[in-house]
Design a protein around this motif. Structure first.
Motif, PDB file in Angstrom:
ATOM      1  N   LEU A 145       0.808  -1.228   0.000  1.00 54.98           N
ATOM      2  CA  LEU A 145       0.000   0.000   0.000  1.00 54.98           C
ATOM      3  C   LEU A 145       0.840   1.277   0.000  1.00 54.98           C
ATOM      4  O   LEU A 145       1.897   1.357   0.622  1.00 54.98           O
ATOM      5  N   PHE A 146       0.325   2.274  -0.709  1.00 59.43           N
ATOM      6  CA  PHE A 146       0.791   3.657  -0.617  1.00 59.43           C
ATOM      7  C   PHE A 146      -0.401   4.529  -0.258  1.00 59.43           C
ATOM      8  O   PHE A 146      -1.544   4.224  -0.625  1.00 59.43           O
ATOM      9  N   ILE A 147      -0.125   5.614   0.443  1.00 58.98           N
ATOM     10  CA  ILE A 147      -1.138   6.650   0.626  1.00 58.98           C
ATOM     11  C   ILE A 147      -0.527   7.953   0.135  1.00 58.98           C
ATOM     12  O   ILE A 147       0.587   8.315   0.515  1.00 58.98           O
ATOM     13  N   ILE A 148      -1.233   8.604  -0.768  1.00 57.53           N
ATOM     14  CA  ILE A 148      -0.754   9.862  -1.349  1.00 57.53           C
ATOM     15  C   ILE A 148      -1.568  10.980  -0.733  1.00 57.53           C
ATOM     16  O   ILE A 148      -2.790  11.067  -0.913  1.00 57.53           O
ATOM     17  N   MET A 149      -0.887  11.836   0.029  1.00 59.78           N
ATOM     18  CA  MET A 149      -1.544  12.945   0.698  1.00 59.78           C
ATOM     19  C   MET A 149      -1.335  14.225  -0.102  1.00 59.78           C
ATOM     20  O   MET A 149      -0.327  14.405  -0.784  1.00 59.78           O
ATOM     21  N   ALA A 160       8.325   5.532  -7.517  1.00 57.87           N
ATOM     22  CA  ALA A 160       9.011   6.453  -8.425  1.00 57.87           C
ATOM     23  C   ALA A 160       8.095   6.900  -9.559  1.00 57.87           C
ATOM     24  O   ALA A 160       8.061   8.090  -9.917  1.00 57.87           O
ATOM     25  N   SER A 161       7.325   5.963 -10.112  1.00 53.07           N
ATOM     26  CA  SER A 161       6.432   6.317 -11.229  1.00 53.07           C
ATOM     27  C   SER A 161       5.295   7.219 -10.762  1.00 53.07           C
ATOM     28  O   SER A 161       4.860   8.120 -11.493  1.00 53.07           O
ATOM     29  N   ILE A 162       4.807   7.017  -9.526  1.00 55.15           N
ATOM     30  CA  ILE A 162       3.760   7.894  -8.977  1.00 55.15           C
ATOM     31  C   ILE A 162       4.292   9.317  -8.837  1.00 55.15           C
ATOM     32  O   ILE A 162       3.621  10.289  -9.214  1.00 55.15           O
ATOM     33  N   ASN A 163       5.488   9.442  -8.276  1.00 52.02           N
ATOM     34  CA  ASN A 163       6.091  10.777  -8.121  1.00 52.02           C
ATOM     35  C   ASN A 163       6.270  11.478  -9.468  1.00 52.02           C
ATOM     36  O   ASN A 163       5.924  12.655  -9.614  1.00 52.02           O
ATOM     37  N   ARG A 199       4.112  14.895 -10.524  1.00 46.54           N
ATOM     38  CA  ARG A 199       4.871  16.126 -10.790  1.00 46.54           C
ATOM     39  C   ARG A 199       4.575  16.640 -12.202  1.00 46.54           C
ATOM     40  O   ARG A 199       4.455  17.853 -12.426  1.00 46.54           O
ATOM     41  N   SER A 200       4.432  15.691 -13.135  1.00 49.10           N
ATOM     42  CA  SER A 200       4.115  16.088 -14.508  1.00 49.10           C
ATOM     43  C   SER A 200       2.694  16.646 -14.604  1.00 49.10           C
ATOM     44  O   SER A 200       2.458  17.691 -15.227  1.00 49.10           O
ATOM     45  N   ARG A 201       1.734  15.948 -13.989  1.00 50.62           N
ATOM     46  CA  ARG A 201       0.334  16.382 -14.065  1.00 50.62           C
ATOM     47  C   ARG A 201       0.122  17.712 -13.351  1.00 50.62           C
ATOM     48  O   ARG A 201      -0.712  18.513 -13.773  1.00 50.62           O
ATOM     49  N   HIS A 202       0.834  17.944 -12.258  1.00 47.91           N
ATOM     50  CA  HIS A 202       0.659  19.185 -11.489  1.00 47.91           C
ATOM     51  C   HIS A 202       1.604  20.297 -11.945  1.00 47.91           C
ATOM     52  O   HIS A 202       1.660  21.349 -11.298  1.00 47.91           O
ATOM     53  N   ARG A 203       2.346  20.017 -13.011  1.00 47.69           N
ATOM     54  CA  ARG A 203       3.251  21.010 -13.605  1.00 47.69           C
ATOM     55  C   ARG A 203       4.229  21.583 -12.564  1.00 47.69           C
ATOM     56  O   ARG A 203       4.377  22.803 -12.414  1.00 47.69           O
ATOM     57  N   ILE A 204       4.866  20.708 -11.842  1.00 48.10           N
ATOM     58  CA  ILE A 204       5.855  21.102 -10.839  1.00 48.10           C
ATOM     59  C   ILE A 204       7.220  21.122 -11.508  1.00 48.10           C
ATOM     60  O   ILE A 204       7.694  20.105 -12.014  1.00 48.10           O
ATOM     61  N   GLY A 205       7.845  22.263 -11.516  1.00 45.28           N
ATOM     62  CA  GLY A 205       9.130  22.426 -12.190  1.00 45.28           C
ATOM     63  C   GLY A 205      10.291  21.897 -11.387  1.00 45.28           C
ATOM     64  O   GLY A 205      10.172  21.567 -10.194  1.00 45.28           O
ATOM     65  N   ASP A 246       7.099  19.516  -4.046  1.00 42.53           N
ATOM     66  CA  ASP A 246       5.906  18.753  -4.425  1.00 42.53           C
ATOM     67  C   ASP A 246       4.688  19.280  -3.666  1.00 42.53           C
ATOM     68  O   ASP A 246       4.801  19.726  -2.515  1.00 42.53           O
ATOM     69  N   ASP A 247       3.525  19.222  -4.314  1.00 42.98           N
ATOM     70  CA  ASP A 247       2.283  19.559  -3.611  1.00 42.98           C
ATOM     71  C   ASP A 247       1.541  18.281  -3.211  1.00 42.98           C
ATOM     72  O   ASP A 247       0.319  18.253  -3.079  1.00 42.98           O
ATOM     73  N   PHE A 248       2.299  17.220  -3.000  1.00 42.44           N
ATOM     74  CA  PHE A 248       1.752  15.928  -2.567  1.00 42.44           C
ATOM     75  C   PHE A 248       2.855  15.197  -1.802  1.00 42.44           C
ATOM     76  O   PHE A 248       4.036  15.543  -1.875  1.00 42.44           O
ATOM     77  N   THR A 249       2.449  14.169  -1.045  1.00 39.26           N
ATOM     78  CA  THR A 249       3.395  13.339  -0.298  1.00 39.26           C
ATOM     79  C   THR A 249       3.004  11.884  -0.471  1.00 39.26           C
ATOM     80  O   THR A 249       1.843  11.517  -0.234  1.00 39.26           O
ATOM     81  N   VAL A 250       3.961  11.067  -0.889  1.00 41.59           N
ATOM     82  CA  VAL A 250       3.726   9.633  -1.066  1.00 41.59           C
ATOM     83  C   VAL A 250       4.321   8.892   0.124  1.00 41.59           C
ATOM     84  O   VAL A 250       5.515   9.024   0.402  1.00 41.59           O
ATOM     85  N   ARG A 251       3.492   8.125   0.827  1.00 41.39           N
ATOM     86  CA  ARG A 251       3.958   7.365   1.983  1.00 41.39           C
ATOM     87  C   ARG A 251       3.775   5.875   1.728  1.00 41.39           C
ATOM     88  O   ARG A 251       2.710   5.435   1.294  1.00 41.39           O
ATOM     89  N   ASN A 252       4.806   5.133   2.027  1.00 39.82           N
ATOM     90  CA  ASN A 252       4.777   3.681   1.877  1.00 39.82           C
ATOM     91  C   ASN A 252       4.244   3.072   3.168  1.00 39.82           C
ATOM     92  O   ASN A 252       4.979   2.929   4.147  1.00 39.82           O
ATOM     93  N   LEU A 253       2.959   2.713   3.185  1.00 44.39           N
ATOM     94  CA  LEU A 253       2.353   2.190   4.405  1.00 44.39           C
ATOM     95  C   LEU A 253       2.888   0.814   4.749  1.00 44.39           C
ATOM     96  O   LEU A 253       2.987   0.452   5.931  1.00 44.39           O
ATOM     97  N   THR A 254       3.240   0.023   3.739  1.00 41.42           N
ATOM     98  CA  THR A 254       3.772  -1.313   3.998  1.00 41.42           C
ATOM     99  C   THR A 254       5.097  -1.223   4.740  1.00 41.42           C
ATOM    100  O   THR A 254       5.363  -1.979   5.677  1.00 41.42           O
ATOM    101  N   ALA A 255       5.955  -0.261   4.341  1.00 44.86           N
ATOM    102  CA  ALA A 255       7.239  -0.084   5.016  1.00 44.86           C
ATOM    103  C   ALA A 255       7.037   0.357   6.461  1.00 44.86           C
ATOM    104  O   ALA A 255       7.724  -0.112   7.376  1.00 44.86           O
TER     105      ALA A 255
END
Length: 407
Positions: A60-64, A242-245, A249-255, A260-269
């Motif tokens: 699982l990942f949770i993207i905030m 890595a692919s989510i990030n 970043r591409s969809r939100h046009r982050i240069g 980042d305007d999001f945070t990806v957390r690895n819940l399994t880890a």
């Protein structure tokens, strides 16, 4: 001398001084009981953590919604609605992703007849059941069509079903969520508590479109507070992250160089870290309790040395009438082993009984496993051999003539 004769002699020597033998065994009793009890508590805690991890789902990942600037101020993670339903759809199409579910959470009052219940309501999509590996106890989950048309349907947890309906079948009944009527179409299978102590069965799931339109009155339509994602396998978790990030970043046009305007957390880890911590604590508890086993072994050695001194003349007589040195060695070694193993047996009874009392009286999870019992018996045997060998060797090394002269 055959083994049975040695055993009978050892038993006679121990029963001759019952109080001394009992006090000698007491160290082993306390040590084994402590080891069994501590390992049982540790194993119970590990089982509880494993159950909580399994209830979360796997890979699982949770993207905030991440920290962004708003009017010159930094907004905390999860407060800025930067994630959209389209983001969740795009993530689902990535090759390393199995399922992706946007979530819009909140609290709400439920009403059924004259009964009220306040609980957590999650607006989401059918992929949420896949991501959380959540099966149905009865009824069915809502569909993508329900999400598209904003259907007023709800899937409830076991606690909500019990509090609102008692023994009545909830499926097909109408409940009110913040005054909006919703039809209950299913009841979720029980999951119990999560790692953070929340009751996962005290929840209601509705289509995310219905939640935003009818319950939370969310003016920011098509946006999610967070997105839950499941990777296709544990081995591809890093590639998926890595692919989510890269995608977001591409969809939100982050240069380049921008936050980042999001945070990806690895819940399994995170869950595995909690499990690892629990395992270490279990080992520490067992190690601390094992110290008392060593103390018990030292007590056995001391008493056996006293016994050798008291029975020096007896040893001389045995050797004078034909007993070999190895017969004397085995005699005292078997006495030490008998003390150790009898103490181990009594300690096992006290340890298992103590674990049962802890579970009954304190309500803590315990688990007495065959491995812990075998380990306690094995360690007790080794302690009997280790701490009994020196006194036995000393007895076997006595000179028969000097031993006969002893008073």
């Amino acid at each position: 001398m055959i083994f049975t004769s040695l055993l009978e002699t050892a038993w006679h020597a121990l029963t001759t001084h019952r109080m001394r033998s009992f006090l000698t065994m007491l160290g082993m009793v306390i040590g084994v009981a402590a080891v069994i009890l501590m390992l049982a508590i540790g194993q119970g805690a590990q089982a509880m953590v494993r159950s909580a991890i399994e209830s979360m789902g796997s890979n699982l990942f949770i993207i905030m919604s991440g920290a962004v600037s708003s009017g010159g101020a930094r907004v905390a993670t999860g407060d800025a609605p930067s994630l959209t339903f389209d983001d969740a759809d795009a993530i689902r199409d990535l090759p390393d992703i199995l399922a992706s579910a946007p979530v819009s959470p909140g609290g709400a009052q439920l009403i059924y007849g004259g009964v009220n219940w306040n609980t957590s309501v999650y607006g989401t999509t059918p992929d949420y059941a896949v991501v959380r590996n959540w099966s149905m106890a009865s009824g069915s989950f809502f569909s993508d069509a329900d999400v598209r048309r904003g259907a007023r349907v709800a899937v409830i947890g076991g606690v909500v079903a019990r509090e609102l309906f008692g023994d009545e079948d909830p499926v097909g009944k109408i409940i009110r969520i913040k005054q909006a009527p919703f039809e209950v179409i299913g009841v979720l299978a029980s999951k119990g508590q999560s790692l953070d102590g929340r009751d996962q069965d005290d929840t209601v799931l509705v289509p995310i479109s219905s939640a935003q339109q009818k319950i939370f009155s969310n003016t920011l339509r098509n946006r999610a507070r967070f997105i839950m994602v499941q990777a296709v396998s544990e081995k591809r978790m890093d590639a998926a992250e890595a692919s989510i990030n890269d995608l977001l970043r591409s969809r939100h046009r982050i240069g380049l160089g921008q936050d980042d305007d999001f945070t990806v957390r690895n819940l399994t880890a995170l869950a595995e870290t909690a499990a690892s911590t629990t395992r270490i604590m279990s080992l520490l508890l067992g190690a601390i309790a094992a110290i008392s086993l060593v103390v018990g072994g030292i007590g056995i050695m001391n008493i056996m040395l006293v016994s050798v001194t008291e029975r020096t003349r007896e040893i001389g007589i045995r050797m004078a009438i034909g007993a070999r040195r190895r017969d004397v060695l085995w005699q005292f070694l078997i006495e030490a082993l008998t003390l150790s193993l009898i103490g181990c047996g009594i300690g096992l009874l006290f340890g298992i009984g103590g674990a049962w009392l802890v579970e009954r009286l304190a309500g803590l999870p315990v688990a007495v496993t065959p491995a812990s019992v075998l380990m306690a018996v094995g360690v007790s045997f080794l302690i009997g051999v280790f701490f009994g060998f020196y006194p036995a060797r000393r007895a076997a090394g006595l000179d028969p003539i000097d031993a006969l002269r002893s008073q």
